[in-house]
Design an enzyme around this catalytic site. Structure first.
Site, short mmCIF file in Angstrom:
data_model
loop_
_atom_site.label_atom_id
_atom_site.label_comp_id
_atom_site.label_asym_id
_atom_site.label_seq_id
_atom_site.Cartn_x
_atom_site.Cartn_y
_atom_site.Cartn_z
CB THR A 116 -0.89 0.01 1.26
OG1 THR A 116 -1.65 -1.20 1.30
CG2 THR A 116 -1.86 1.19 1.22
CE LYS A 191 -5.12 -0.71 1.66
NZ LYS A 191 -5.30 -1.92 2.39
CE LYS A 266 1.60 2.19 4.11
NZ LYS A 266 2.17 0.93 3.67
P1 NAD Z 1 5.72 -5.97 7.37
O1 NAD Z 1 6.53 -4.85 7.91
O2 NAD Z 1 5.35 -7.09 8.27
O3 NAD Z 1 6.47 -6.62 6.09
C1 NAD Z 1 7.22 -5.88 5.16
C2 NAD Z 1 8.49 -6.65 4.91
O4 NAD Z 1 9.24 -6.03 3.87
C3 NAD Z 1 9.43 -6.69 6.15
O5 NAD Z 1 9.68 -8.05 6.49
C4 NAD Z 1 10.68 -5.96 5.69
O6 NAD Z 1 11.86 -6.47 6.26
C5 NAD Z 1 10.61 -6.22 4.19
N1 NAD Z 1 11.43 -5.32 3.37
C6 NAD Z 1 11.63 -3.99 3.49
N2 NAD Z 1 12.42 -3.55 2.50
C7 NAD Z 1 12.72 -4.61 1.71
C8 NAD Z 1 13.48 -4.81 0.52
N3 NAD Z 1 14.10 -3.79 -0.07
N4 NAD Z 1 13.56 -6.04 0.00
C9 NAD Z 1 12.93 -7.07 0.60
N5 NAD Z 1 12.19 -6.97 1.72
C10 NAD Z 1 12.09 -5.75 2.27
O7 NAD Z 1 4.43 -5.31 6.73
P2 NAD Z 1 3.06 -6.05 6.33
O8 NAD Z 1 2.10 -5.95 7.45
O9 NAD Z 1 3.39 -7.36 5.72
O10 NAD Z 1 2.53 -5.05 5.19
C11 NAD Z 1 3.11 -5.02 3.89
C12 NAD Z 1 2.31 -4.05 3.04
O11 NAD Z 1 0.95 -4.48 3.00
C13 NAD Z 1 2.31 -2.63 3.58
O12 NAD Z 1 2.40 -1.74 2.49
C14 NAD Z 1 0.97 -2.53 4.28
O13 NAD Z 1 0.46 -1.21 4.33
C15 NAD Z 1 0.11 -3.43 3.42
N6 NAD Z 1 -1.06 -4.02 4.10
C16 NAD Z 1 -0.91 -4.59 5.33
C17 NAD Z 1 -2.03 -5.14 5.97
C18 NAD Z 1 -1.92 -5.80 7.32
O14 NAD Z 1 -2.95 -6.13 7.91
N7 NAD Z 1 -0.71 -6.06 7.84
C19 NAD Z 1 -3.28 -5.12 5.34
C20 NAD Z 1 -3.39 -4.55 4.07
C21 NAD Z 1 -2.26 -4.01 3.47
#
Ligand code: NAD
Length: 318
Positions: A116, A191, A266
């Site tokens: 997102t 979204k 966010k």
């Molecule tokens: P998270 O922080 O758990 O996971 C993100 C991962 O990306 C981390 O493990 C981090 O180490 C990794 N990362 C960062 N930079 C990187 C790179 N250059 N190469 C490889 N890996 C890298 O976050 P999440 O909860 O999994 O959310 C991910 C996305 O999904 C976000 O944009 C969030 O807004 C969106 N989202 C999350 C939810 C939720 O409920 N958690 C729901 C809808 C959307």
């Protein structure tokens, strides 16, 4: 995406293995999404900058690479699930002298971003990918970690028609609903517009319940009226911010998410950025963004966003 990567069928839920997928970002969402792709027979190579995320992925039978470049080499699809647009653009362009993913990937690779991020960033990422000779799709999700694990996410997709068709079978493995919203950036736009409605409506429902308390209404009475009247909305009937009327809502488990306050803060910041850049005369969106920022900063970051009602109640005159 190379020729060999073309999914063989677009039958919902019965996607055939496509070409190799590099899955970057194996966090709360990306980890279980990658697991579902592996289970469906896709060849996945995962990568994350955090070693613990790589360990967890391997424990779930996701093969991993030591570097992003290694994961992307030979991939037909580069799927990203990263924290922000900055992470995405840095990864695409490369940082600290390291080549970016767009450079490392083979010609015509499909760059599929499910993070997102800001609409403007999504459009910029797509422009960069296309200029580098690749294909690009933005496909943010709703449904949270539970949806990621169960493969029941909703994907909101921004892409040209043929690119949407190419990634659709893959998305249908990870989700139950896949909506083509328009060209590049339209998925992100859908979204944040949806979450703007959600954020504002949860505040309205919460204020109404606290007002009802002050006026001597029971939660159940207000719910019974509003849920069958013009106050009806998802924030009330599914994610009800008071315990009781909807037994499955986070309010019944001390506001364990659910959808965490930090994520709502966010997403509303992204909506605020878009409201500002487009010049929309919005008043509730900016206010809602400020309200969830405060909620997140004052202990609500890890609680369900419906916990905003406790904030409203606590700050009300006693
Ligand atoms: P998270 O922080 O758990 O996971 C993100 C991962 O990306 C981390 O493990 C981090 O180490 C990794 N990362 C960062 N930079 C990187 C790179 N250059 N190469 C490889 N890996 C890298 O976050 P999440 O909860 O999994 O959310 C991910 C996305 O999904 C976000 O944009 C969030 O807004 C969106 N989202 C999350 C939810 C939720 O409920 N958690 C729901 C809808 C959307």
């Amino acid at each position: 995406m190379s020729e060999s990567a073309q999914p063989e069928t677009t039958q919902p839920g019965t996607a055939q293995p496509a070409g190799p997928i590099a899955f970057l970002g194996l966090g709360h969402m990306g980890g279980p999404m990658a697991v579902n792709l592996v289970k469906a027979g896709y060849t996945v190579t995962g990568f994350d900058v955090v070693p613990a995320a790589l360990d967890a992925a391997r424990a779930h039978n996701i093969p991993t690479a030591d570097t992003a470049a290694e994961a992307v080499a030979g991939a037909a699809v580069v799927l990203t699930m990263l924290p922000s647009g900055k992470h995405l653009l840095d990864a695409y362009r490369g940082t600290g002298g390291e080549p970016g993913l767009l450079e490392v990937a083979g010609p015509g690779t499909m760059f599929l971003d499910c993070s997102t991020i800001n609409v403007d960033e999504a459009r910029e990422a797509a422009e960069l990918a296309v200029a580098a000779g690749h294909r690009s799709v933005d496909a943010p999700v709703s449904g949270g970690v539970v949806g990621a694990e169960a493969g029941t996410l909703t994907f909101m997709v921004g892409a040209p028609e043929e690119d949407f068709g190419a990634v659709r079978p893959l998305l249908e493995v990870m989700g139950r609903r896949v909506v083509h919203c328009g060209g590049h950036g339209a998925g992100q736009a859908a979204k944040i517009c949806n979450n703007l409605i959600l954020g504002v409506s949860m505040i309205a429902v919460s204020e109404a319940f606290v007002l009802g308390e002050k006026l001597g209404l029971t939660h159940q009475a207000l719910f019974d009226v509003a849920s069958a009247a013009s106050g009806q909305c998802w924030a009330l009937t599914t994610n009800c911010p008071v315990p009781g009327p909807v037994p499955t809502s986070p309010a019944n488990r001390d506001y364990q998410p659910g959808f965490a306050g930090a994520l709502m803060a966010k997403d509303l910041k992204l909506a605020l950025n878009a409201l500002e850049s487009t010049g929309v005369a919005a008043r509730l969106g900016p206010l809602a963004s400020e309200i969830y920022d405060t909620f997140a900063a004052e202990g609500g970051a890890g609680r369900d966003f419906s916990g905003i009602i406790t904030d409203i109640r606590d700050k009300s005159a006693h």
